[in-house]
Design a protein around this motif. Sequence first.
Motif, PDB file in Angstrom:
ATOM      1  N   ILE A 147       0.871  -1.176   0.000  1.00 23.65           N
ATOM      2  CA  ILE A 147       0.000   0.000   0.000  1.00 23.65           C
ATOM      3  C   ILE A 147       0.906   1.225   0.000  1.00 23.65           C
ATOM      4  CG2 ILE A 147      -1.732   1.318   1.261  1.00 23.65           C
ATOM      5  CD1 ILE A 147      -2.969  -1.203   2.228  1.00 23.65           C
ATOM      6  N   ASP A 148       1.089   1.818  -1.184  1.00 19.21           N
ATOM      7  CA  ASP A 148       1.953   2.986  -1.272  1.00 19.21           C
ATOM      8  C   ASP A 148       1.152   4.256  -0.983  1.00 19.21           C
ATOM      9  OD1 ASP A 148       0.524   3.617  -3.599  1.00 19.21           O
ATOM     10  OD2 ASP A 148       2.052   2.781  -4.921  1.00 19.21           O
ATOM     11  N   ALA A 149       1.803   5.404  -1.109  1.00 21.36           N
ATOM     12  CA  ALA A 149       1.161   6.668  -0.747  1.00 21.36           C
ATOM     13  C   ALA A 149      -0.063   6.950  -1.606  1.00 21.36           C
ATOM     14  CB  ALA A 149       2.172   7.807  -0.856  1.00 21.36           C
ATOM     15  N   ASN A 150       0.033   6.669  -2.902  1.00 27.66           N
ATOM     16  CA  ASN A 150      -1.100   6.925  -3.786  1.00 27.66           C
ATOM     17  C   ASN A 150      -2.271   6.013  -3.466  1.00 27.66           C
ATOM     18  OD1 ASN A 150       0.228   8.961  -5.192  1.00 27.66           O
ATOM     19  ND2 ASN A 150       1.051   7.549  -6.732  1.00 27.66           N
ATOM     20  N   GLU A 151      -1.968   4.723  -3.236  1.00 29.61           N
ATOM     21  CA  GLU A 151      -3.027   3.778  -2.903  1.00 29.61           C
ATOM     22  C   GLU A 151      -3.662   4.117  -1.565  1.00 29.61           C
ATOM     23  OE1 GLU A 151      -1.053   0.009  -5.301  1.00 29.61           O
ATOM     24  OE2 GLU A 151      -0.639   0.326  -3.183  1.00 29.61           O
ATOM     25  N   ARG A 152      -2.853   4.555  -0.625  1.00 30.99           N
ATOM     26  CA  ARG A 152      -3.399   4.954   0.667  1.00 30.99           C
ATOM     27  C   ARG A 152      -4.337   6.149   0.519  1.00 30.99           C
ATOM     28  NH1 ARG A 152      -0.148   6.223   6.316  1.00 30.99           N
ATOM     29  NH2 ARG A 152      -1.750   7.528   7.266  1.00 30.99           N
ATOM     30  N   ALA A 153      -3.964   7.096  -0.331  1.00 29.66           N
ATOM     31  CA  ALA A 153      -4.819   8.264  -0.547  1.00 29.66           C
ATOM     32  C   ALA A 153      -6.155   7.853  -1.159  1.00 29.66           C
ATOM     33  CB  ALA A 153      -4.108   9.275  -1.442  1.00 29.66           C
ATOM     34  N   LEU A 154      -6.107   6.933  -2.123  1.00 26.63           N
ATOM     35  CA  LEU A 154      -7.341   6.450  -2.738  1.00 26.63           C
ATOM     36  C   LEU A 154      -8.199   5.691  -1.730  1.00 26.63           C
ATOM     37  CD1 LEU A 154      -5.950   5.232  -6.181  1.00 26.63           C
ATOM     38  CD2 LEU A 154      -7.461   7.195  -5.792  1.00 26.63           C
ATOM     39  N   LEU A 155      -7.550   4.856  -0.928  1.00 30.28           N
ATOM     40  CA  LEU A 155      -8.276   4.093   0.069  1.00 30.28           C
ATOM     41  C   LEU A 155      -8.887   5.017   1.115  1.00 30.28           C
ATOM     42  CD1 LEU A 155      -9.186   1.411   1.166  1.00 30.28           C
ATOM     43  CD2 LEU A 155      -6.938   1.094   2.200  1.00 30.28           C
ATOM     44  N   THR A 156      -8.144   6.051   1.520  1.00 33.33           N
ATOM     45  CA  THR A 156      -8.669   7.022   2.474  1.00 33.33           C
ATOM     46  C   THR A 156      -9.911   7.700   1.913  1.00 33.33           C
ATOM     47  OG1 THR A 156      -6.498   7.437   3.459  1.00 33.33           O
ATOM     48  CG2 THR A 156      -8.164   9.157   3.717  1.00 33.33           C
ATOM     49  N   GLU A 157      -9.868   8.035   0.625  1.00 35.36           N
ATOM     50  CA  GLU A 157     -11.028   8.668  -0.018  1.00 35.36           C
ATOM     51  C   GLU A 157     -12.233   7.741   0.007  1.00 35.36           C
ATOM     52  OE1 GLU A 157     -12.301  10.474  -4.411  1.00 35.36           O
ATOM     53  OE2 GLU A 157     -10.189  10.106  -3.922  1.00 35.36           O
ATOM     54  N   GLU A 158     -12.002   6.452  -0.288  1.00 39.00           N
ATOM     55  CA  GLU A 158     -13.109   5.503  -0.272  1.00 39.00           C
ATOM     56  C   GLU A 158     -13.661   5.325   1.142  1.00 39.00           C
ATOM     57  OE1 GLU A 158     -14.802   4.173  -2.631  1.00 39.00           O
ATOM     58  OE2 GLU A 158     -13.586   4.970  -4.247  1.00 39.00           O
ATOM     59  N   ILE A 159     -12.780   5.294   2.123  1.00 38.59           N
ATOM     60  CA  ILE A 159     -13.239   5.153   3.507  1.00 38.59           C
ATOM     61  C   ILE A 159     -14.049   6.363   3.929  1.00 38.59           C
ATOM     62  CG2 ILE A 159     -12.450   5.077   5.913  1.00 38.59           C
ATOM     63  CD1 ILE A 159     -10.146   3.269   4.950  1.00 38.59           C
ATOM     64  N   GLU A 160     -13.638   7.544   3.473  1.00 37.22           N
ATOM     65  CA  GLU A 160     -14.389   8.760   3.802  1.00 37.22           C
ATOM     66  C   GLU A 160     -15.813   8.693   3.266  1.00 37.22           C
ATOM     67  OE1 GLU A 160     -11.971  11.884   2.256  1.00 37.22           O
ATOM     68  OE2 GLU A 160     -10.666  11.974   4.042  1.00 37.22           O
ATOM     69  N   ARG A 161     -16.012   7.973   2.170  1.00 38.41           N
ATOM     70  CA  ARG A 161     -17.353   7.814   1.609  1.00 38.41           C
ATOM     71  C   ARG A 161     -18.260   7.012   2.553  1.00 38.41           C
ATOM     72  NH1 ARG A 161     -17.788   8.858  -3.965  1.00 38.41           N
ATOM     73  NH2 ARG A 161     -15.787   9.260  -5.003  1.00 38.41           N
ATOM     74  N   LEU A 162     -17.657   6.247   3.446  1.00 39.46           N
ATOM     75  CA  LEU A 162     -18.426   5.465   4.415  1.00 39.46           C
ATOM     76  C   LEU A 162     -18.849   6.300   5.629  1.00 39.46           C
ATOM     77  CD1 LEU A 162     -16.289   2.188   4.366  1.00 39.46           C
ATOM     78  CD2 LEU A 162     -18.196   2.833   2.872  1.00 39.46           C
ATOM     79  N   SER A 163     -18.447   7.553   5.652  1.00 41.25           N
ATOM     80  CA  SER A 163     -18.831   8.520   6.692  1.00 41.25           C
ATOM     81  C   SER A 163     -18.396   8.126   8.096  1.00 41.25           C
ATOM     82  CB  SER A 163     -20.354   8.748   6.662  1.00 41.25           C
ATOM     83  OG  SER A 163     -20.771   9.233   5.404  1.00 41.25           O
ATOM     84  N   PRO A 164     -17.137   7.754   8.293  1.00 41.87           N
ATOM     85  CA  PRO A 164     -16.667   7.529   9.662  1.00 41.87           C
ATOM     86  C   PRO A 164     -16.623   8.855  10.406  1.00 41.87           C
ATOM     87  CG  PRO A 164     -14.804   7.562   8.171  1.00 41.87           C
ATOM     88  CD  PRO A 164     -16.030   7.634   7.315  1.00 41.87           C
ATOM     89  N   ASP A 165     -16.858   8.819  11.718  1.00 43.02           N
ATOM     90  CA  ASP A 165     -16.726  10.057  12.476  1.00 43.02           C
ATOM     91  C   ASP A 165     -15.244  10.411  12.593  1.00 43.02           C
ATOM     92  OD1 ASP A 165     -15.663   8.525  14.633  1.00 43.02           O
ATOM     93  OD2 ASP A 165     -17.653   8.247  15.486  1.00 43.02           O
TER      94      ASP A 165
END
Length: 243
Positions: A147-165
């Motif tokens: 999981i490199d920096a770019n993949e982490r950024a994409l994954l973070t974006e997808e997780i944000e779509r799940l609306s974590p507090d």
Amino acid sequence: MNVMSVLNQLMNQAQGGQSHQGGSGTDINRMVNNLGNQLSGSGRSSGGSSGIDMKSLLGGGALGMLLGSKRGRRMGGTALKYGALAGVGALAWKAYQNHKSNSQDAMPATPAQQGQPLEQLQGADQERRGLEILQAMIMAARADGHIDANERALLTEEIERLSPDDELQAWIQTQFDAPLDAQALAQSADSPQAAREIYVVSAVIIDDQNPMERAWLDQLAGALNIEPNLARELEQQITAEQA
């Protein structure tokens, strides 16, 4: 932290659901209604059509990225069944019951002694178990070190779509930076049942054809005190859900 809201949505993605809304996701109550059959071993709560091919998860949400499809994972017609992930508690319990029936240990296996499955927990207990499962999923996704920096950024974006507090979002980010430590993950397990659930979700996430990921799973089994025969039974139950 709204752990179960996020985990439910990841489970919904395993079923093939497309929703990223905070109020949607797996129907935990439906799993509870079916849990009696799972615990008794009399049947599965989901039918053979309940899974989706992993190809449909390519780029398809946080779960698809955690499963590592972007890393060239071997597809080969593999299907991720709803029951293998979303029914993790019932699956882990059924595997344990099967293991007990094939062993010389005559001690009774009850939820009171072993810990309740995720689907039976409520409130803070379910949130705590959900956090353990999320941690296991993230560590398994990191097990091959790709999981490199770019993949982490994409994954973070997808997780944000799940609306974590905010608290959960911060916790998730710390998990991407934390050392891969099987002992630390095992220590978070609040019961033997929790340990089995951690193993199951880890086995679902990893690619067992990847030596680094397989080594992580074997290391985790040792840390969780899951003996080889039980580990095989847990993995066989996952395979059964994929059939």
